[in-house]
Design a protein around this motif. Structure first.
Motif, PDB file in Angstrom:
ATOM      1  N   LEU A   7     -10.274   0.831  -3.836  1.00 45.70           N
ATOM      2  CA  LEU A   7      -8.754   0.792  -3.717  1.00 45.70           C
ATOM      3  C   LEU A   7      -8.184  -0.337  -4.695  1.00 45.70           C
ATOM      4  CD1 LEU A   7      -5.872   1.808  -2.337  1.00 45.70           C
ATOM      5  CD2 LEU A   7      -6.462   0.054  -0.777  1.00 45.70           C
ATOM      6  N   SER A  10      -8.419  -4.995  -3.557  1.00 42.54           N
ATOM      7  CA  SER A  10      -8.452  -4.781  -2.097  1.00 42.54           C
ATOM      8  C   SER A  10      -9.824  -5.293  -1.779  1.00 42.54           C
ATOM      9  CB  SER A  10      -8.488  -3.389  -1.797  1.00 42.54           C
ATOM     10  OG  SER A  10      -9.648  -2.636  -2.281  1.00 42.54           O
ATOM     11  N   ARG A  33      -3.153   2.023  -4.812  1.00 42.75           N
ATOM     12  CA  ARG A  33      -1.984   1.625  -3.562  1.00 42.75           C
ATOM     13  C   ARG A  33      -0.544   2.300  -4.017  1.00 42.75           C
ATOM     14  NH1 ARG A  33      -3.476  -2.708   0.269  1.00 42.75           N
ATOM     15  NH2 ARG A  33      -5.184  -3.810  -0.603  1.00 42.75           N
ATOM     16  N   ASP A  34       0.083   2.646  -3.014  1.00 42.95           N
ATOM     17  CA  ASP A  34       1.671   2.988  -3.143  1.00 42.95           C
ATOM     18  C   ASP A  34       2.323   1.420  -3.459  1.00 42.95           C
ATOM     19  OD1 ASP A  34       3.802   5.338  -1.938  1.00 42.95           O
ATOM     20  OD2 ASP A  34       4.346   3.080  -1.975  1.00 42.95           O
ATOM     21  N   MET A  38       2.323  -0.325  -0.406  1.00 43.93           N
ATOM     22  CA  MET A  38       0.899  -1.041  -0.619  1.00 43.93           C
ATOM     23  C   MET A  38      -0.435  -0.221   0.207  1.00 43.93           C
ATOM     24  SD  MET A  38       1.510  -2.976  -2.894  1.00 43.93           S
ATOM     25  CE  MET A  38       0.003  -4.054  -2.933  1.00 43.93           C
ATOM     26  N   LEU A  39       0.102   0.916   0.684  1.00 46.18           N
ATOM     27  CA  LEU A  39      -0.985   1.978   1.442  1.00 46.18           C
ATOM     28  C   LEU A  39      -1.977   2.425   0.535  1.00 46.18           C
ATOM     29  CD1 LEU A  39       1.106   2.951   4.509  1.00 46.18           C
ATOM     30  CD2 LEU A  39      -0.579   0.962   4.335  1.00 46.18           C
ATOM     31  N   ALA A  40      -3.028   2.885   1.116  1.00 50.31           N
ATOM     32  CA  ALA A  40      -3.991   3.493   0.221  1.00 50.31           C
ATOM     33  C   ALA A  40      -3.264   5.188   0.017  1.00 50.31           C
ATOM     34  CB  ALA A  40      -5.115   3.467   0.821  1.00 50.31           C
ATOM     35  N   LYS A  52      -9.225   4.000   4.543  1.00 50.96           N
ATOM     36  CA  LYS A  52      -9.170   2.478   4.291  1.00 50.96           C
ATOM     37  C   LYS A  52     -10.030   2.220   3.280  1.00 50.96           C
ATOM     38  CE  LYS A  52      -6.193   0.993   7.595  1.00 50.96           C
ATOM     39  NZ  LYS A  52      -5.005   0.513   7.485  1.00 50.96           N
TER      40      LYS A  52
END
Ligand SMILES: N[C@@H](CCC(=O)N[C@@H](CS)C(=O)NCC(=O)O)C(=O)O
Length: 221
Positions: A7, A10, A33-34, A38-40, A52
């Protein structure tokens, strides 16, 4: 071939660095990441249920958790490198700091990030209250805990250049992420050994090679 499910920006940067240090062949599958959350991306959940990073796949195995991945790679591909001699005093230090990185150092840093985000996302009316709660938690709990941990690290580095002796080990690779996070957010304070240790890591050719392959990394100096 060993695949790192990486990712951007990260913790999986450490896995790329470790593989570069060992010269182990690997390939990278990139995930972004969005930009808002910021999520995967959801596709990472097809690799491991928690979605994750890092996750590695190697042969038929899927391995998550940075510490477990670092131990697996060093045991399988290290040929004794990046590891202190077994049953030496350094071996215990190695184990302690390898686990300290994610078990103790990251939680207050992540909580600091989250408490900083809450006021930004709260409705305007309650934003001052959210900010006040965040500041109280930071001043009374998280800040002192982070400071005490940084003091412990500084004191550990009075015994040796690296966390588990005179040579770089997997413990230093694990510790790089929390120390970079702390340095980026609030600085390292007056802790010259920790600052010199971080500079030495950043100067390593393998660290730099991993950065080139992993993409932009906010925690890098
Ligand atoms: N303790 C775990 C933490 C894994 C973790 O939280 N990874 C972050 C990247 S630094 C992540 O995947 N965040 C994106 C998300 O939660 O969707 C480890 O060290 O592997």
């Amino acid at each position: 071939m060993l695949t790192v499910h990486h990712l951007n920006n990260s913790r999986s940067q450490r896995v790329l660095w470790l593989l570069e240090e060992l010269g182990t062949p690997y390939e990278i599958r990139h995930y972004q990441r969005d930009s808002k959350t910021m999520l995967a991306p959801a596709e990472l959940r097809a690799v491991h249920p928690l979605g994750k990073s890092p996750v590695i796949t190697d042969g038929g195995l899927t391995i998550a958790e940075t510490g477990a991945i670092v131990e697996y790679i060093i045991e399988l591909y290290g040929q004794g490198r990046l590891l202190p001699p077994p049953a030496s005093p350094e071996a215990l230090r190695y184990r302690y700091w390898l686990h300290f990185a994610e078990g103790s150092a990251m939680p207050p840093l992540v909580m600091t990030l989250l408490f900083g985000e809450i006021p930004k996302r709260a409705p305007a009316l309650v934003r001052p209250i959210a900010r006040m709660i965040g500041k109280t938690v930071q001043d009374s709990y998280l800040g002192p805990m982070i400071d005490a941990q940084l003091d412990l690290m500084e004191s550990e580095l009075s015994h040796s250049t690296y966390f588990a002796g005179a040579e770089l080990t997997g413990a230093d690779i694990m510790m790089s992420f929390p120390v970079e996070a702390a340095a980026t957010r609030n600085g390292l304070g007056n802790r010259p050994r920790l600052a010199a240790w971080l500079a030495a890591l950043h100067a390593r050719p393998a660290y730099q090679a991993a950065l080139k392959k992993g993409g932009p990394y906010a925690y890098a100096a």
